[in-house]
Design an enzyme around this catalytic site. Sequence first.
Site, PDB file in Angstrom:
ATOM      1  N   ALA A  36      -3.120   7.353  -0.704  1.00 19.53           N
ATOM      2  CA  ALA A  36      -2.930   7.295  -1.971  1.00 19.53           C
ATOM      3  C   ALA A  36      -3.693   6.495  -2.986  1.00 19.53           C
ATOM      4  O   ALA A  36      -3.336   5.484  -3.096  1.00 19.53           O
ATOM      5  CB  ALA A  36      -1.531   7.109  -2.288  1.00 19.53           C
TER       6      ALA A  36
ATOM      7  N   LYS B  56      -6.780  -0.748  -5.293  1.00 22.10           N
ATOM      8  CA  LYS B  56      -6.768  -1.295  -3.804  1.00 22.10           C
ATOM      9  C   LYS B  56      -8.192  -0.934  -3.185  1.00 22.10           C
ATOM     10  O   LYS B  56      -8.719  -1.399  -2.020  1.00 22.10           O
ATOM     11  CB  LYS B  56      -5.393  -0.792  -3.220  1.00 22.10           C
ATOM     12  CG  LYS B  56      -4.268  -1.069  -3.789  1.00 22.10           C
ATOM     13  CD  LYS B  56      -2.923  -0.505  -2.919  1.00 22.10           C
ATOM     14  CE  LYS B  56      -1.810  -0.896  -3.865  1.00 22.10           C
ATOM     15  NZ  LYS B  56      -1.771  -0.481  -5.166  1.00 22.10           N
TER      16      LYS B  56
ATOM     17  N   ASP C  34      -6.731  11.227  -2.851  1.00 21.54           N
ATOM     18  CA  ASP C  34      -5.447  11.250  -3.663  1.00 21.54           C
ATOM     19  C   ASP C  34      -5.236  12.919  -3.818  1.00 21.54           C
ATOM     20  O   ASP C  34      -6.278  13.702  -4.179  1.00 21.54           O
ATOM     21  CB  ASP C  34      -6.013  10.556  -4.901  1.00 21.54           C
ATOM     22  CG  ASP C  34      -4.622  10.497  -5.795  1.00 21.54           C
ATOM     23  OD1 ASP C  34      -3.907   9.400  -5.669  1.00 21.54           O
ATOM     24  OD2 ASP C  34      -4.297  11.311  -6.663  1.00 21.54           O
TER      25      ASP C  34
ATOM     26  N   ASP D  97      -3.761  16.805   0.545  1.00 23.26           N
ATOM     27  CA  ASP D  97      -2.510  16.218   0.647  1.00 23.26           C
ATOM     28  C   ASP D  97      -2.421  15.525   1.905  1.00 23.26           C
ATOM     29  O   ASP D  97      -2.847  15.695   3.160  1.00 23.26           O
ATOM     30  CB  ASP D  97      -1.639  17.313   1.188  1.00 23.26           C
ATOM     31  CG  ASP D  97      -0.073  17.144   1.298  1.00 23.26           C
ATOM     32  OD1 ASP D  97       0.136  15.987   1.204  1.00 23.26           O
ATOM     33  OD2 ASP D  97       0.842  17.942   1.306  1.00 23.26           O
TER      34      ASP D  97
ATOM     35  N   CYS E 284       6.192   0.161  -4.477  1.00 24.35           N
ATOM     36  CA  CYS E 284       6.613  -0.488  -5.714  1.00 24.35           C
ATOM     37  C   CYS E 284       8.047  -0.298  -5.898  1.00 24.35           C
ATOM     38  O   CYS E 284       8.655  -0.149  -6.977  1.00 24.35           O
ATOM     39  CB  CYS E 284       5.635  -0.423  -6.819  1.00 24.35           C
ATOM     40  SG  CYS E 284       5.875   1.409  -7.225  1.00 24.35           S
TER      41      CYS E 284
END
Length: 737
Positions: free
Chosen positions: A399, A405, A423, A450, A524
């Site tokens: 992702a 990153k 992504d 995906d 997160c």
Amino acid sequence: MGVGRRMKKQGPPEPLSEEHFSNLKRKKGLPVDDTTTEVRSSKKRRTSAKPEKPAEKAREELGKAAVTSKPSTKQANGTKKAPGSSENGLKAAKTKPKKAAVPEPVSDEEMDDEFGASDLDGASGSDLDEAKLGDDFLGSDDDSVYDSDQENAENAKKEKFVFSDDEEEDDEDREEKLTAANIEGLSRRLDQQRAREAEENEAELREEALQTNIDGDKPHILGDEEEEDELSSKTKGLLAPDLQMLRTRITETIRVLEDFTNLAEEGRSRAEYTSQLLKDICAYYGYNEFLAEKLFNLFPPREAFAFFEANETARPVVIRTNTLRTHRRDLAQALINRGVTLEPVGKWSKVGLQVFESSVPLGATPEYLAGHYILQAASSFLPVMALCPQENERVLDMAAAPGGKTTHMAALMKNTGVVFANDPSKTRAKGLIGNIHRLGARNVIVCNYDAREFPRVIGGFDRVLLDAPCTGTGVIAKDPAVKTNRDEKDFQQLPHTQKQLLLAAIDSVNHASKTGGYVVYSTCSVAVEENEQVVAYALSRRPNVKLVETGLPFGKEGFTSYMGKSFHLSLKLTRRYYPHLYNVDGFFVAKFKKIGPTPGNAVLANGKKDKDAVSAKVAGDGNRDEVIDKTPIGVEGNNKEEGDEFGGFDDNEDEDYIERAKRNAMRRRGLDPRALKKGQGKKAANEEAEPRETVKEQSSEKPKEKSTDEAKGKFTEKTKDRPKEKTKAKSKSKEKK
């Protein structure tokens, strides 16, 4: 005319007389009629009716007046004194020597008439008496004489007529002195007022402390049912809550929960205090009850309060230096020259810079446009630091958007090897591509799949980074909408997706990699449902992986037990980050090491594979128990069955091996192996549908073939028979001879 209490008694000014115009003509040197001189004598100021003194005498009296009285430019009646009169000698004494001489009385009269001396005569009798004081008032030592205008001049600003440049200079000097004195006085008063306010605040705090911290004092926090009904009715009526009262009650409730045995009221349970605290937190900070309770259960009461407080303040702005283009020292110097106040994030990062103040927008500087840095939160450094990709490796970012990153990994790998940046969103992938080009990452391949399909798309990676989508409970300071948007459904759906993604990431890694075989999982979020529970699920479904140290220099250990649930002790190796402890966004990092291939009976990561298995069972496919091989091509030669003796060839078995090898080869090339089956099925159907046509074609072609064959046969027979005939003819001829 001065401003004083006589201002209220004066009426409208009289119309200008002919004498005024004659004075103006006289000043300009024009001829003036003599008839106006008699009228002018009656309008002279009464104070100038006395015979004037010589200049020397006036100077002596001025010296005495300077000792006995204060300098003033006004008379007792509040009017301005003329510079030529003996009464105004004090001002002349302060001026320069060349202007110290007393002017002629004619100029005095002209000045009086010019400024409307006739208006002064319209005053009352008491004012005339005050005007008669004259020189006696200035030169006398009698203290019984009291000047009211002098006191008013000290307390209020008054307008003054200026009769010369020297007077203007003196007035300016005096105003400067008064202004400086006023500034000092005002500053002194402000300091005193602030000191008084500080003392009052301290006194209030002491009183509150005395009221709340007395030994044995049990604060009354929980109200009666009637009070609670009133509060609920107010909240339903959308009335603004009393924030100060709520904050005080929150602190009191926390104090009671910390020392419940001594401070709790009789007949009250801990659950009642906790429920009251959660209600106050929801009202004060704006959370919904479900999310407030979930976050509150992560910490002790005091730490939970600090966590909620930290979510109300934004985290510091952090930029990451792009080491592919510049060094951190050079970048810091360039930004400081542009008016940016910054410092290194900490000893734990070699590329981060924390920005405190900037006079220019950080997203539009030449350094930003040149790709020398990227705006990135400090917590986003942590997953890449834990993964620690090496040069010449194959790395997958499942992702990747918006690319912080991904570009960080490319910088650590020094543009060697390959980074697959995936992504699922095409719109977010556009921003990802822009950042990759701006930062100069040349070893990145962007794809749009995906992430749960990645074991089938391509496998055999050395390292995989999965920064999974989450509820965002760690970044509430950035997105306050999380306080009310997240509910129980989100905490059920997102963990399910996260589990599938983590299994796919584990299956995509090559366990036989010499330098890698690592997977980093990060979110997160601070919720246990998205972190420890997902990791525990992956460990139970994939026994070929284990948790290892993240290598991060700071962070809090993950939970091994939570709300009656216990996890494996190895979860202590995971790391949690909170805004109130480290001043970074809430984050979670876990690092896996793959130690073996994925077993054949493993739970599949993608639901679509289950459908394929069902279809295979219905079709009676013998390969339904097929184990997908994720290892690279070079390792396949080592997978030989032991004890297999050399014998005869079995064509059917060989076909199975060949088909399996074809499917694995297609997977490595990023192709769908099901297309092979579909192609074979279509070929079989076509072969069944075409036999009749082929038979007809063959039947139509047979007579033609026969005719051609017959013709060929006849031709060959003729050619064969010709030499025989020749030989026979020769033999006959010989016999005749």
